[in-house]
Design a protein around this motif. Sequence first.
Motif, PDB file in Angstrom:
ATOM      1  N   GLY A  32       0.817  -1.207   0.000  1.00  0.00           N
ATOM      2  CA  GLY A  32       0.000   0.000   0.000  1.00  0.00           C
ATOM      3  C   GLY A  32       0.850   1.255   0.000  1.00  0.00           C
ATOM      4  N   GLU A  33       1.875   1.273   0.849  1.00  0.00           N
ATOM      5  CA  GLU A  33       2.700   2.479   0.961  1.00  0.00           C
ATOM      6  C   GLU A  33       4.096   2.287   0.397  1.00  0.00           C
ATOM      7  OE1 GLU A  33       5.482   2.165   3.278  1.00  0.00           O
ATOM      8  OE2 GLU A  33       4.781   0.097   3.448  1.00  0.00           O
ATOM      9  N   GLU A  34       4.369   1.129  -0.243  1.00  0.00           N
ATOM     10  CA  GLU A  34       5.733   0.836  -0.674  1.00  0.00           C
ATOM     11  C   GLU A  34       6.209   1.730  -1.809  1.00  0.00           C
ATOM     12  OE1 GLU A  34       3.177  -1.683  -3.351  1.00  0.00           O
ATOM     13  OE2 GLU A  34       3.175  -1.132  -1.221  1.00  0.00           O
ATOM     14  N   GLY A  35       5.285   2.424  -2.490  1.00  0.00           N
ATOM     15  CA  GLY A  35       5.689   3.286  -3.596  1.00  0.00           C
ATOM     16  C   GLY A  35       6.651   4.389  -3.193  1.00  0.00           C
ATOM     17  N   ILE A  36       6.627   4.765  -1.918  1.00  0.00           N
ATOM     18  CA  ILE A  36       7.550   5.808  -1.462  1.00  0.00           C
ATOM     19  C   ILE A  36       8.991   5.325  -1.485  1.00  0.00           C
ATOM     20  CG2 ILE A  36       5.773   6.871  -0.016  1.00  0.00           C
ATOM     21  CD1 ILE A  36       7.116   5.564   2.416  1.00  0.00           C
ATOM     22  N   ARG A  37       9.199   4.013  -1.659  1.00  0.00           N
ATOM     23  CA  ARG A  37      10.557   3.467  -1.674  1.00  0.00           C
ATOM     24  C   ARG A  37      11.077   3.244  -3.103  1.00  0.00           C
ATOM     25  NH1 ARG A  37       8.179   0.842   2.708  1.00  0.00           N
ATOM     26  NH2 ARG A  37       7.680  -1.068   1.549  1.00  0.00           N
ATOM     27  N   LEU A  38      10.386   3.723  -4.112  1.00  0.00           N
ATOM     28  CA  LEU A  38      10.904   3.640  -5.474  1.00  0.00           C
ATOM     29  C   LEU A  38      12.156   4.503  -5.579  1.00  0.00           C
ATOM     30  CD1 LEU A  38       7.483   3.896  -7.292  1.00  0.00           C
ATOM     31  CD2 LEU A  38       9.030   1.927  -7.447  1.00  0.00           C
ATOM     32  N   PHE A  39      13.189   3.983  -6.218  1.00  0.00           N
ATOM     33  CA  PHE A  39      14.499   4.629  -6.181  1.00  0.00           C
ATOM     34  C   PHE A  39      14.625   5.713  -7.250  1.00  0.00           C
ATOM     35  CE2 PHE A  39      15.726   0.069  -5.050  1.00  0.00           C
ATOM     36  CZ  PHE A  39      15.390   0.255  -3.720  1.00  0.00           C
ATOM     37  N   PRO A  40      15.308   6.800  -6.917  1.00  0.00           N
ATOM     38  CA  PRO A  40      15.611   7.813  -7.936  1.00  0.00           C
ATOM     39  C   PRO A  40      16.723   7.328  -8.859  1.00  0.00           C
ATOM     40  CG  PRO A  40      16.663   8.374  -5.861  1.00  0.00           C
ATOM     41  CD  PRO A  40      15.818   7.162  -5.583  1.00  0.00           C
ATOM     42  N   ILE A  41      16.883   7.987 -10.009  1.00  0.00           N
ATOM     43  CA  ILE A  41      17.977   7.637 -10.900  1.00  0.00           C
ATOM     44  C   ILE A  41      19.266   8.253 -10.358  1.00  0.00           C
ATOM     45  CG2 ILE A  41      16.386   7.536 -12.844  1.00  0.00           C
ATOM     46  CD1 ILE A  41      17.786  10.101 -13.900  1.00  0.00           C
ATOM     47  N   ILE A  42      20.392   7.826 -10.897  1.00  0.00           N
ATOM     48  CA  ILE A  42      21.689   8.216 -10.349  1.00  0.00           C
ATOM     49  C   ILE A  42      21.918   9.727 -10.432  1.00  0.00           C
ATOM     50  CG2 ILE A  42      22.841   7.700 -12.535  1.00  0.00           C
ATOM     51  CD1 ILE A  42      25.296   6.854 -10.895  1.00  0.00           C
ATOM     52  N   ASP A  43      21.466  10.373 -11.506  1.00  0.00           N
ATOM     53  CA  ASP A  43      21.705  11.810 -11.645  1.00  0.00           C
ATOM     54  C   ASP A  43      21.054  12.600 -10.521  1.00  0.00           C
ATOM     55  OD1 ASP A  43      22.996  11.111 -13.911  1.00  0.00           O
ATOM     56  OD2 ASP A  43      21.667  12.133 -15.316  1.00  0.00           O
ATOM     57  N   GLU A  44      19.856  12.174 -10.107  1.00  0.00           N
ATOM     58  CA  GLU A  44      19.177  12.865  -9.015  1.00  0.00           C
ATOM     59  C   GLU A  44      19.969  12.745  -7.723  1.00  0.00           C
ATOM     60  OE1 GLU A  44      14.887  12.527  -8.461  1.00  0.00           O
ATOM     61  OE2 GLU A  44      14.828  11.402 -10.328  1.00  0.00           O
ATOM     62  N   ILE A  45      20.490  11.553  -7.463  1.00  0.00           N
ATOM     63  CA  ILE A  45      21.239  11.343  -6.224  1.00  0.00           C
ATOM     64  C   ILE A  45      22.496  12.190  -6.204  1.00  0.00           C
ATOM     65  CG2 ILE A  45      22.384   9.612  -4.800  1.00  0.00           C
ATOM     66  CD1 ILE A  45      20.586   7.508  -6.159  1.00  0.00           C
ATOM     67  N   LEU A  46      23.172  12.285  -7.347  1.00  0.00           N
ATOM     68  CA  LEU A  46      24.409  13.063  -7.430  1.00  0.00           C
ATOM     69  C   LEU A  46      24.161  14.553  -7.605  1.00  0.00           C
ATOM     70  CD1 LEU A  46      26.526  10.696  -9.710  1.00  0.00           C
ATOM     71  CD2 LEU A  46      26.816  11.079  -7.257  1.00  0.00           C
ATOM     72  N   GLY A  47      22.908  14.935  -7.801  1.00  0.00           N
ATOM     73  CA  GLY A  47      22.599  16.350  -7.957  1.00  0.00           C
ATOM     74  C   GLY A  47      23.008  16.916  -9.302  1.00  0.00           C
ATOM     75  N   ILE A  48      23.052  16.075 -10.322  1.00  0.00           N
ATOM     76  CA  ILE A  48      23.425  16.519 -11.662  1.00  0.00           C
ATOM     77  C   ILE A  48      22.175  17.037 -12.362  1.00  0.00           C
ATOM     78  CG2 ILE A  48      24.323  15.779 -13.904  1.00  0.00           C
ATOM     79  CD1 ILE A  48      26.045  13.769 -12.408  1.00  0.00           C
ATOM     80  N   PRO A  49      22.213  18.251 -12.883  1.00  0.00           N
ATOM     81  CA  PRO A  49      20.996  18.838 -13.493  1.00  0.00           C
ATOM     82  C   PRO A  49      20.548  18.075 -14.734  1.00  0.00           C
ATOM     83  CG  PRO A  49      22.926  20.213 -13.932  1.00  0.00           C
ATOM     84  CD  PRO A  49      23.363  19.177 -12.944  1.00  0.00           C
ATOM     85  N   GLU A  50      19.232  18.082 -14.971  1.00  0.00           N
ATOM     86  CA  GLU A  50      18.690  17.399 -16.145  1.00  0.00           C
ATOM     87  C   GLU A  50      19.175  18.045 -17.438  1.00  0.00           C
ATOM     88  OE1 GLU A  50      14.584  16.364 -16.374  1.00  0.00           O
ATOM     89  OE2 GLU A  50      14.377  16.160 -14.208  1.00  0.00           O
ATOM     90  N   SER A  95      25.371  21.127 -18.993  1.00  0.00           N
ATOM     91  CA  SER A  95      26.088  22.332 -19.415  1.00  0.00           C
ATOM     92  C   SER A  95      26.725  22.103 -20.778  1.00  0.00           C
ATOM     93  CB  SER A  95      27.169  22.668 -18.394  1.00  0.00           C
ATOM     94  OG  SER A  95      28.188  21.669 -18.421  1.00  0.00           O
ATOM     95  N   PRO A  96      26.998  23.166 -21.507  1.00  0.00           N
ATOM     96  CA  PRO A  96      27.695  23.003 -22.800  1.00  0.00           C
ATOM     97  C   PRO A  96      29.046  22.298 -22.646  1.00  0.00           C
ATOM     98  CG  PRO A  96      26.767  25.204 -22.620  1.00  0.00           C
ATOM     99  CD  PRO A  96      26.601  24.565 -21.280  1.00  0.00           C
ATOM    100  N   GLU A  97      29.718  22.555 -21.531  1.00  0.00           N
ATOM    101  CA  GLU A  97      31.024  21.928 -21.311  1.00  0.00           C
ATOM    102  C   GLU A  97      30.901  20.417 -21.173  1.00  0.00           C
ATOM    103  OE1 GLU A  97      31.079  26.137 -20.273  1.00  0.00           O
ATOM    104  OE2 GLU A  97      29.827  24.470 -19.565  1.00  0.00           O
ATOM    105  N   SER A  98      29.877  19.948 -20.444  1.00  0.00           N
ATOM    106  CA  SER A  98      29.721  18.501 -20.262  1.00  0.00           C
ATOM    107  C   SER A  98      29.265  17.843 -21.560  1.00  0.00           C
ATOM    108  CB  SER A  98      28.738  18.210 -19.129  1.00  0.00           C
ATOM    109  OG  SER A  98      27.444  18.703 -19.415  1.00  0.00           O
ATOM    110  N   VAL A  99      28.449  18.538 -22.344  1.00  0.00           N
ATOM    111  CA  VAL A  99      28.032  17.999 -23.639  1.00  0.00           C
ATOM    112  C   VAL A  99      29.240  17.862 -24.563  1.00  0.00           C
ATOM    113  CG1 VAL A  99      26.675  18.462 -25.720  1.00  0.00           C
ATOM    114  CG2 VAL A  99      25.675  18.858 -23.460  1.00  0.00           C
ATOM    115  N   GLU A 100      30.095  18.873 -24.560  1.00  0.00           N
ATOM    116  CA  GLU A 100      31.293  18.834 -25.402  1.00  0.00           C
ATOM    117  C   GLU A 100      32.227  17.712 -24.962  1.00  0.00           C
ATOM    118  OE1 GLU A 100      35.030  21.728 -26.759  1.00  0.00           O
ATOM    119  OE2 GLU A 100      33.399  22.511 -25.522  1.00  0.00           O
ATOM    120  N   ARG A 101      32.379  17.541 -23.652  1.00  0.00           N
ATOM    121  CA  ARG A 101      33.259  16.483 -23.143  1.00  0.00           C
ATOM    122  C   ARG A 101      32.713  15.107 -23.514  1.00  0.00           C
ATOM    123  NH1 ARG A 101      37.224  17.247 -19.504  1.00  0.00           N
ATOM    124  NH2 ARG A 101      38.112  15.408 -18.477  1.00  0.00           N
TER     125      ARG A 101
END
Length: 454
Positions: free
Chosen positions: A170-188, A191-197
Amino acid sequence: MSWTQVSERRYERPISKYEMFFLLPEDVSGALFNGRRTYTIFSRLKVDLDLGVPPLEIENALRHAWKQVRYEQPSLAMIREESKKVYEVPDKAALQAWLDRTFIVSDDTDSELPAREARPIEQATFYYFPKVSEIVFRAPHSVIDGMGTILFWDTYLTALTIPNPNIAFGEEGIRLFPIIDEILGIPETPSPESVERAAQGLNDFAKVVPGIGPISRTNKVPPTLTQKRELVLSEEITKAIIQGCKRNGYTVTAAVHTAIILTMAKYADPTQTTKDSKYVTITAQNFRPKLPAPYNSSKCAISLYLYGWPLIVDEPVTSTFQEIVQIVSKHYKTVFNENPANVIAGGPFFDAILALVQDPAFSAAPHPRDPLVNGLGVLENHLHQEYDSADRHVAVNDFKFSCDGTMGYSGIHFYTFHDKLRVVYGFNEAFEDESDIQIHLENIQKVLLEEVVA
């Protein structure tokens, strides 16, 4: 990209780029080969089960543990709907239907048969083979990675020995895991620099594809059975290899990968390879040690917490072990650990790969030939040899890991368990000959003995 509760019993989020990296070949192979999807993960444990229940009730105990893992980690039962991942809280009938579909008891004595035939599955599936006391976990690679599979077994065996009798969905949905970028705080939005790299990393990779690689009939004949040949080194040889690596200043992962590279160079297709050919692959690196709790533990096993980056070795056909192992060591040590710019570019790199493989020109170009390589380390760091509670005991006597192959990409996985180094070579018998695979494994051992132990 976060999970959103869209109704009382339903959660949704967009499919991530990491999932899509595996979903694309899964979809293509499934469409071509009657639902037989490439990259489906296969993992088998040989176990002694002392569960304090009559033999006829062992199946019920195993099934309850499977249900308990779903309750604790609901990502186990998420499904795909077009461009979304979906989790629905089950009622009694839906839960039973899921158990009927994903918990399978087999009278076979060959626990590798479902993987050998690449039997189609839509969700992570558990198999119990009572006649040989083996349990098997198969799952789409778009759901879980290699290290996550090891952590799944820790979660599962803990649930088996310490069952929760009060599971109430019933309440287990709150335990669905975020993707790695969210955990590391990487913006969706990168940046142009990361795209170029990322673009530079992909360009480096694309310039040297198809690499070297063994003789293969890929794209010339349809796939048949997927096979797994395993090299298991003795405790004495494994200990000598570990000591040699420490003495020489590199890791076992770097040494084994180097032995694989030299083997690929030695047995490369002579019609496709010259002394100037380069070895190229993309290494998938487990990111869990860099994540905060609980994402770095078995509590979040059902996830894709990895990044990838190209590994390129110039002229492996004429290079020595010492020359190559230095390149491989530097790659594993620095590509992410000492390079935060690569971490930020990890997501854009997957974006760039997805754009490449969906380009029609890619299908006409030569595809990578070198097997995918993944070292899983010392399993006991994550998976115990024994699990105990007041009235239950499970001994894990053996572990095997590989991926189903229906599209020509072979895979080599290696790890240490019970103090023995194991190398598993997964391949499709339509594309490569088992006798050649055995020769490759024997040469990997030969290189390690001559270059590391001697």
